[in-house]
Design an enzyme around this catalytic site. Sequence first.
Site, PDB file in Angstrom:
ATOM      1  CG  ASN A 134      -0.410  -0.184   2.532  1.00  0.00           C
ATOM      2  OD1 ASN A 134       0.566  -0.906   2.720  1.00  0.00           O
ATOM      3  ND2 ASN A 134      -1.020   0.433   3.522  1.00  0.00           N
ATOM      4  CD  GLU A 171      -0.983   5.351   4.704  1.00  0.00           C
ATOM      5  OE1 GLU A 171      -1.660   4.528   5.328  1.00  0.00           O
ATOM      6  OE2 GLU A 171      -0.306   6.235   5.274  1.00  0.00           O
ATOM      7  CB  CYS A 218      -5.090  -1.410  -1.457  1.00  0.00           C
ATOM      8  SG  CYS A 218      -6.326  -0.392  -0.622  1.00  0.00           S
ATOM      9  CD  GLU A 277      -5.306  -6.013  -0.708  1.00  0.00           C
ATOM     10  OE1 GLU A 277      -4.648  -4.940  -0.640  1.00  0.00           O
ATOM     11  OE2 GLU A 277      -6.167  -6.319   0.136  1.00  0.00           O
ATOM     12  CB  CYS A 296     -10.570  -1.997   1.072  1.00  0.00           C
ATOM     13  SG  CYS A 296      -9.975  -1.526  -0.567  1.00  0.00           S
ATOM     14  CB  CYS A 354      -8.742  -4.557  -2.837  1.00  0.00           C
ATOM     15  SG  CYS A 354      -7.454  -3.312  -2.668  1.00  0.00           S
TER      16      CYS A 354
END
Length: 137
Positions: A47, A49, A58, A60, A93, A96
Site C-alpha cells: 500500500n 499512501e 492498496c 492488492e 477493502c 480491492c
Amino acid sequence: MDILQEQIKSLADQAKEIKEKAYVPYSHFPVGAAILYKSGEVIQGVNVENVSFGATNCAERTALFTGITKGYGKHDVAAIAVAANTEDYIMPCSICRQVMVELCEYDTPVFLTNGAGDIKRLTVADLVPYAFDSLNN
C-alpha cells in the site's frame, strides 16, 4: 492449477516480507500482497499512501495492476496472498475486492494472513458473493 501447501506458505511469506516496504506515513498500517501467476512468476505489491487519502493505493491493487502491465490477464492469476500486522485475518477493502472480480477468476484462491502468521483460504467469490461483474448487471 493446484496450489501446494508449500506454495501457499511461500506466497504468504512473500506478502509478509514485502509489507515492510509499504509507504504508510499516515496510517502506519503496512499491507503486503503477493500474486502467484500460473507461469510461476510472483508479483508483489504494497500500500502507498498519500496525504490526499483518495490517492492512496492498496497492496492488492498495486500487485494486480503491475501484473496487467506485464501482460497478465484474469485467467493467469493462480492465487493471491495478503499480509498485515493484524490480530484477525486481514481483509481486502471493497475497492480491492471489486478489482479482484475484474482481474481474477471467481474461484481464484485468496490467502489472508494475520500477525501470528496464520493463513485463511477464501476465494474471490467468497469475498464478493454478489459481485458487480459487468455493465449489464
